[in-house]
Design a protein around this motif. Structure first.
Motif, PDB file in Angstrom:
ATOM      1  N   GLN A   1      -6.040  11.978  -1.106  1.00  0.00           N
ATOM      2  CA  GLN A   1      -5.251  13.063  -1.242  1.00  0.00           C
ATOM      3  C   GLN A   1      -3.954  12.900  -2.231  1.00  0.00           C
ATOM      4  N   VAL A   2      -4.363  11.905  -3.243  1.00  0.00           N
ATOM      5  CA  VAL A   2      -3.305  11.971  -4.368  1.00  0.00           C
ATOM      6  C   VAL A   2      -4.217  11.810  -5.634  1.00  0.00           C
ATOM      7  N   PRO A   3      -3.650  12.695  -6.465  1.00  0.00           N
ATOM      8  CA  PRO A   3      -4.527  12.884  -7.733  1.00  0.00           C
ATOM      9  C   PRO A   3      -4.250  11.336  -8.534  1.00  0.00           C
ATOM     10  N   TRP A   4      -5.313  11.112  -9.291  1.00  0.00           N
ATOM     11  CA  TRP A   4      -5.088   9.765  -9.977  1.00  0.00           C
ATOM     12  C   TRP A   4      -4.618   8.575  -9.093  1.00  0.00           C
ATOM     13  N   GLY A   5      -5.305   8.342  -7.848  1.00  0.00           N
ATOM     14  CA  GLY A   5      -4.935   7.529  -7.039  1.00  0.00           C
ATOM     15  C   GLY A   5      -4.858   6.221  -7.513  1.00  0.00           C
ATOM     16  N   HIS A   6      -5.947   5.790  -8.198  1.00  0.00           N
ATOM     17  CA  HIS A   6      -6.013   4.154  -8.946  1.00  0.00           C
ATOM     18  C   HIS A   6      -4.655   4.001  -9.815  1.00  0.00           C
ATOM     19  N   ALA A   7      -4.483   5.206 -10.597  1.00  0.00           N
ATOM     20  CA  ALA A   7      -3.372   4.792 -11.478  1.00  0.00           C
ATOM     21  C   ALA A   7      -1.834   4.872 -10.543  1.00  0.00           C
ATOM     22  N   VAL A   8      -1.890   5.760  -9.645  1.00  0.00           N
ATOM     23  CA  VAL A   8      -0.617   5.556  -8.661  1.00  0.00           C
ATOM     24  C   VAL A   8      -0.381   4.201  -7.862  1.00  0.00           C
ATOM     25  N   ALA A   9      -1.509   3.844  -7.417  1.00  0.00           N
ATOM     26  CA  ALA A   9      -1.565   2.555  -6.867  1.00  0.00           C
ATOM     27  C   ALA A   9      -1.276   1.359  -7.753  1.00  0.00           C
ATOM     28  N   THR A  10      -1.703   1.398  -9.129  1.00  0.00           N
ATOM     29  CA  THR A  10      -1.211   0.319 -10.372  1.00  0.00           C
ATOM     30  C   THR A  10       0.313   0.575 -10.306  1.00  0.00           C
ATOM     31  N   PHE A  11       0.695   1.763 -10.646  1.00  0.00           N
ATOM     32  CA  PHE A  11       2.081   1.963 -10.731  1.00  0.00           C
ATOM     33  C   PHE A  11       2.934   1.391  -9.830  1.00  0.00           C
ATOM     34  N   MET A  12       2.602   1.533  -8.502  1.00  0.00           N
ATOM     35  CA  MET A  12       3.387   1.078  -7.325  1.00  0.00           C
ATOM     36  C   MET A  12       3.723  -0.351  -7.290  1.00  0.00           C
ATOM     37  N   VAL A  13       2.634  -1.305  -8.036  1.00  0.00           N
ATOM     38  CA  VAL A  13       2.906  -2.553  -7.875  1.00  0.00           C
ATOM     39  C   VAL A  13       3.534  -3.116  -9.420  1.00  0.00           C
ATOM     40  N   SER A  14       3.971  -2.033  -9.974  1.00  0.00           N
ATOM     41  CA  SER A  14       4.696  -2.435 -11.330  1.00  0.00           C
ATOM     42  C   SER A  14       5.876  -3.189 -11.171  1.00  0.00           C
ATOM     43  N   PRO A  15       6.672  -2.985 -10.192  1.00  0.00           N
ATOM     44  CA  PRO A  15       7.574  -3.871  -9.677  1.00  0.00           C
ATOM     45  C   PRO A  15       7.437  -5.273  -9.878  1.00  0.00           C
TER      46      PRO A  15
ATOM     47  N   VAL B   1      12.344  -1.512  -3.470  1.00  0.00           N
ATOM     48  CA  VAL B   1      11.561  -1.282  -4.416  1.00  0.00           C
ATOM     49  C   VAL B   1      10.499  -2.413  -4.646  1.00  0.00           C
ATOM     50  N   ILE B   2      11.222  -3.830  -4.401  1.00  0.00           N
ATOM     51  CA  ILE B   2      10.313  -4.814  -4.771  1.00  0.00           C
ATOM     52  C   ILE B   2       9.592  -5.176  -3.488  1.00  0.00           C
ATOM     53  N   THR B   3       9.683  -4.726  -2.114  1.00  0.00           N
ATOM     54  CA  THR B   3       8.968  -5.021  -1.237  1.00  0.00           C
ATOM     55  C   THR B   3       7.856  -4.200  -0.879  1.00  0.00           C
ATOM     56  N   MET B   4       8.100  -2.815  -1.028  1.00  0.00           N
ATOM     57  CA  MET B   4       7.270  -1.814  -0.922  1.00  0.00           C
ATOM     58  C   MET B   4       5.785  -2.305  -1.379  1.00  0.00           C
ATOM     59  N   PRO B   5       5.760  -2.559  -2.528  1.00  0.00           N
ATOM     60  CA  PRO B   5       4.336  -2.974  -3.096  1.00  0.00           C
ATOM     61  C   PRO B   5       3.419  -4.037  -2.303  1.00  0.00           C
ATOM     62  N   PHE B   6       4.202  -4.849  -1.628  1.00  0.00           N
ATOM     63  CA  PHE B   6       3.483  -5.973  -0.757  1.00  0.00           C
ATOM     64  C   PHE B   6       2.847  -5.080   0.374  1.00  0.00           C
ATOM     65  N   VAL B   7       3.763  -4.324   0.987  1.00  0.00           N
ATOM     66  CA  VAL B   7       3.092  -3.626   2.080  1.00  0.00           C
ATOM     67  C   VAL B   7       1.852  -2.865   1.745  1.00  0.00           C
ATOM     68  N   MET B   8       2.164  -2.027   0.639  1.00  0.00           N
ATOM     69  CA  MET B   8       1.083  -1.147   0.226  1.00  0.00           C
ATOM     70  C   MET B   8      -0.199  -1.506   0.219  1.00  0.00           C
ATOM     71  N   ARG B   9       0.036  -2.676  -0.830  1.00  0.00           N
ATOM     72  CA  ARG B   9      -1.187  -3.533  -1.061  1.00  0.00           C
ATOM     73  C   ARG B   9      -1.929  -4.118   0.028  1.00  0.00           C
ATOM     74  N   THR B  10      -1.139  -4.784   0.972  1.00  0.00           N
ATOM     75  CA  THR B  10      -2.061  -5.390   2.116  1.00  0.00           C
ATOM     76  C   THR B  10      -2.724  -4.146   2.941  1.00  0.00           C
ATOM     77  N   VAL B  11      -1.971  -3.300   3.260  1.00  0.00           N
ATOM     78  CA  VAL B  11      -2.337  -2.175   3.822  1.00  0.00           C
ATOM     79  C   VAL B  11      -3.443  -1.495   3.295  1.00  0.00           C
ATOM     80  N   LEU B  12      -3.605  -1.386   2.214  1.00  0.00           N
ATOM     81  CA  LEU B  12      -4.586  -0.647   1.311  1.00  0.00           C
ATOM     82  C   LEU B  12      -5.659  -1.491   1.445  1.00  0.00           C
TER      83      LEU B  12
END
Length: 264
Positions: free
Chosen positions: A93-107, A141-152
């Protein structure tokens, strides 16, 4: 013969790596029980005086409470936001999902000092002067990428038609999510929570830019203690934190199982 030699070599290398990783822990534990006022290994005596001293230092206790409260609250916020982001990315449901996922782990890719300076400047620009609020925002900002990647990772093989199937069998939409989706993402959810909590609790390079004289996290307070009064109290605090980590891992093993968490 060659296969046995190679296998023995691999086991020897594994043992050396494990010993290398555990050696600092194996050193700090006996140091915390020394009866001298200096760091000495091996210790010359045995005493609990440094553990008793931990509870008498108000600065350490207040720093501990600050670190626990910020880490716990940032973890809860990250669990909500990170899980919603992961579900949206998996459902497409998110356009350019792979790019968004990569951006979210940028921190996690940026150096901590660079990110700390950027967050400090951003807090000033929006008029956020309170140290506690600035710490909470930065730690989310620094903790949300951990949750997003593991749940993903947990959702990558999940079939969302199972939720629709549960609804056709009489479950409401929230109940279908609870019975079907939640068990599937539980290992990633708990793994992400653990990573997020410890990433926040142990953070130094970003927190150092956002604290003030009255608001200091435990890592920063420990460094100040090391500069002002270096004694085995620091080793005692370290051993207590090691014990806390082991207890959390045992709790997760009982709830989910370390094998399922490690498989993510």
């Amino acid at each position: 013969m060659i296969e046995r030699t190679a296998r023995a070599f691999c086991w020897a290398m594994l043992a050396l790596v494990i010993l290398f990783l555990l050696l600092p822990i194996l050193v700090v534990i006996p140091v915390s029980f020394t009866d001298t006022a200096v760091f000495r290994f091996p210790p010359t005596g045995f005493s609990f005086r440094w553990y008793e001293r931990v509870w008498g230092i108000d600065a350490l206790l207040s720093a501990l409470w600050l670190s626990v409260s910020v880490a716990a609250l940032s973890t809860v916020i990250s669990l909500v936001l990170g899980t919603l982001c992961a579900v949206a990315l998996v459902r497409g449901q998110v356009p350019w999902g792979h790019a968004v996922a990569t951006f979210m782990v940028s921190p996690l890719m940026l150096p901590g000092l660079v990110l700390g300076i950027a967050l400090l400047q951003a807090a000033r620009e929006i008029g956020l002067r309170d140290a506690w609020s600035s710490l909470l925002l930065a730690h989310v900002v620094i903790t949300m990428p951990f949750v997003m990647r593991t749940v993903l990772a947990s959702l990558s093989l999940f079939d969302f038609t199972l939720v629709d199937a549960a609804r056709t069998l009489g479950c409401s939409y929230p109940l279908a999510l609870w019975r079907v989706l939640v068990p599937a993402i539980l290992p990633g959810f708990i793994s992400g929570a653990l990573f997020a909590f410890f990433a926040s609790f142990d953070n130094y390079p970003i927190s150092m830019f956002l604290v003030d004289v009255r608001t200091k996290t435990l890592p920063i307070q420990l460094l100040n203690q090391l500069e002002v009064s270096p004694d085995p109290t620091l080793a005692a605090v370290s051993v207590l934190l090691i014990g806390l980590t082991v207890l959390l891992l045992l709790l997760c093993d009982r709830l989910v199982g370390l094998r399922r968490m490690a498989a993510l």
